[in-house]
Design an enzyme around this catalytic site. Sequence first.
Site, PDB file in Angstrom:
ATOM      1  CD  GLN A 109      12.845  39.250 -67.510  1.00  0.00           C
ATOM      2  OE1 GLN A 109      13.001  38.072 -67.780  1.00  0.00           O
ATOM      3  NE2 GLN A 109      12.104  39.635 -66.483  1.00  0.00           N
ATOM      4  CG  ASN A 110       8.416  43.902 -70.150  1.00  0.00           C
ATOM      5  OD1 ASN A 110       8.554  42.703 -69.988  1.00  0.00           O
ATOM      6  ND2 ASN A 110       7.791  44.677 -69.262  1.00  0.00           N
ATOM      7  CG  ASP A 112       6.415  46.724 -73.341  1.00  0.00           C
ATOM      8  OD1 ASP A 112       5.811  45.953 -72.564  1.00  0.00           O
ATOM      9  OD2 ASP A 112       7.247  47.573 -72.952  1.00  0.00           O
ATOM     10  CG  HIS A 127      14.903  39.651 -72.856  1.00  0.00           C
ATOM     11  ND1 HIS A 127      13.919  39.067 -72.094  1.00  0.00           N
ATOM     12  CD2 HIS A 127      16.072  39.118 -72.420  1.00  0.00           C
ATOM     13  CE1 HIS A 127      14.484  38.205 -71.247  1.00  0.00           C
ATOM     14  NE2 HIS A 127      15.772  38.219 -71.428  1.00  0.00           N
ATOM     15  CB  CYS A 135      24.215  44.561 -87.333  1.00  0.00           C
ATOM     16  SG  CYS A 135      25.535  43.582 -88.068  1.00  0.00           S
ATOM     17  CB  CYS A 162      24.946  45.668 -90.980  1.00  0.00           C
ATOM     18  SG  CYS A 162      25.793  46.916 -90.021  1.00  0.00           S
ATOM     19  CB  ALA A 248       0.095  38.292 -60.004  1.00  0.00           C
ATOM     20  CD  GLU A 249       2.175  33.292 -60.821  1.00  0.00           C
ATOM     21  OE1 GLU A 249       1.482  32.314 -60.513  1.00  0.00           O
ATOM     22  OE2 GLU A 249       2.459  33.585 -61.987  1.00  0.00           O
TER      23      GLU A 249
HETATM   24  N1  APR Z   1       0.979  42.668 -61.713  1.00  0.00           N
HETATM   25  C1  APR Z   1       1.894  41.864 -61.085  1.00  0.00           C
HETATM   26  N2  APR Z   1       2.299  40.658 -61.575  1.00  0.00           N
HETATM   27  C2  APR Z   1       1.723  40.253 -62.725  1.00  0.00           C
HETATM   28  C3  APR Z   1       0.730  41.013 -63.410  1.00  0.00           C
HETATM   29  C4  APR Z   1       0.372  42.280 -62.849  1.00  0.00           C
HETATM   30  N3  APR Z   1      -0.515  43.081 -63.436  1.00  0.00           N
HETATM   31  N4  APR Z   1       0.366  40.335 -64.532  1.00  0.00           N
HETATM   32  C5  APR Z   1       1.089  39.173 -64.521  1.00  0.00           C
HETATM   33  N5  APR Z   1       1.899  39.127 -63.438  1.00  0.00           N
HETATM   34  C6  APR Z   1       2.909  38.128 -63.096  1.00  0.00           C
HETATM   35  C7  APR Z   1       2.577  36.713 -63.534  1.00  0.00           C
HETATM   36  O1  APR Z   1       1.864  36.069 -62.507  1.00  0.00           O
HETATM   37  C8  APR Z   1       3.985  36.114 -63.712  1.00  0.00           C
HETATM   38  O2  APR Z   1       4.501  35.651 -62.460  1.00  0.00           O
HETATM   39  O3  APR Z   1       4.072  38.480 -63.840  1.00  0.00           O
HETATM   40  C9  APR Z   1       4.831  37.310 -64.148  1.00  0.00           C
HETATM   41  C10 APR Z   1       5.136  37.337 -65.645  1.00  0.00           C
HETATM   42  O4  APR Z   1       6.020  36.282 -65.895  1.00  0.00           O
HETATM   43  P1  APR Z   1       6.317  35.791 -67.394  1.00  0.00           P
HETATM   44  O5  APR Z   1       5.059  35.689 -68.144  1.00  0.00           O
HETATM   45  O6  APR Z   1       7.175  34.581 -67.287  1.00  0.00           O
HETATM   46  O7  APR Z   1       7.132  37.007 -68.032  1.00  0.00           O
HETATM   47  P2  APR Z   1       8.687  37.348 -67.859  1.00  0.00           P
HETATM   48  O8  APR Z   1       9.188  36.968 -66.513  1.00  0.00           O
HETATM   49  O9  APR Z   1       8.861  38.749 -68.269  1.00  0.00           O
HETATM   50  O10 APR Z   1       9.342  36.391 -68.968  1.00  0.00           O
HETATM   51  C11 APR Z   1      10.698  36.498 -69.217  1.00  0.00           C
HETATM   52  O11 APR Z   1      10.523  35.057 -71.131  1.00  0.00           O
HETATM   53  O12 APR Z   1       9.215  34.461 -72.861  1.00  0.00           O
HETATM   54  C12 APR Z   1      10.363  35.110 -72.530  1.00  0.00           C
HETATM   55  O13 APR Z   1      11.516  36.831 -73.666  1.00  0.00           O
HETATM   56  C13 APR Z   1      10.354  36.581 -72.946  1.00  0.00           C
HETATM   57  O14 APR Z   1      11.137  38.501 -71.706  1.00  0.00           O
HETATM   58  C14 APR Z   1      10.383  37.313 -71.618  1.00  0.00           C
HETATM   59  C15 APR Z   1      11.010  36.316 -70.676  1.00  0.00           C
HETATM   60 ZN    ZN Z   2      26.962  45.384 -88.581  1.00  0.00          ZN
END
Ligand code: APR
Ligand code: ZN
Length: 283
Positions: A109-110, A112, A127, A135, A162, A248-249
Amino acid sequence: MEELVVRAARDLVNSRYAIALTGAGISTESRIPDFRGPSGIWTKDPEAERRAYLAYQSLLEDPKRWWEESLSGPRPRFIEDLEKAMPNPGHYALAELETMGILKSVLTQNVDGLHEKAGSKNVLEYHGSMFKLRCISCGSRFAQDEFDLEKLRVKDKLPPRCPKCTGVIKSDGVFFGEPIPSDVSHLSLEEAWKCDLMLICGTSAVVYPFAELPRVARQRRTETEGKTETGIYMVEKIPAVTIIEVNAEPTPLTEERISDYLIRGKTGEILPKIVEEVKKIRQ
Ligand code: APR
Ligand code: ZN
């Protein structure tokens, strides 16, 4: 935790088609904040989340104005963090599992680009990427340096168009409310259908349709029926999927028992440990 690390390593070694699903949590140890964790961007600034929900609509309504605003203001801190960031041991561990032939793909989903920077080859950017443009009509993607956005702004020639279909160009990053580009959406579903192990790392698993992928794998049939060329009726067994969370949770996948088990902690610490155990098993 140690026991679960050994269990995950064994499950990976015994897998036939393992894939990884990742979220912002895998990049926090690269100093990119996540969104919904305790110090997440949305957690700390709910107003910013509300604005993010409006971005796609305002781009569709007035792409010229959207581009002028995004090019004239100060560069968002999040973008600067992305540009400076380097992969961490969590990214490298997944790249190593791919090199070992165990991990077949990473669905992230990243936006980066850190999985590729760490050496992962088969990455599906569900994502999109902040380092690419796309485009919105034909879906073609472009590197950022294929458009001189500043020159277009000065010459009052925004939005960028485009070269293939003259459609409006936007960042490849998928905005809230924007459809997932069909190519990555289809390929990701195929991976969820094919895999017999899903390693889910650093995501709160609350954003759809990505959060549907583990459910697709969990609910898929474990048998296919059909006739061979010679007309013999056969039933082929598809191994049930093993779903492992490293986070983490706990997440809804944990609570609803979509995942088989959660290894609670930091991806940058746990994933390298799993790789070490895999090496021991394979010795
Ligand atoms: N190791 C393990 N878990 C971690 C760490 C780590 N170092 N750091 C954070 N976390 C956990 C957090 O506790 C949380 O449960 O990773 C999870 C990150 O969740 P989100 O912040 O909701 O990110 P994500 O699930 O990727 O979000 C999905 O939402 O905002 C939109 O487009 C954006 O792609 C993103 C999508
Ligand atoms: Zn196009």
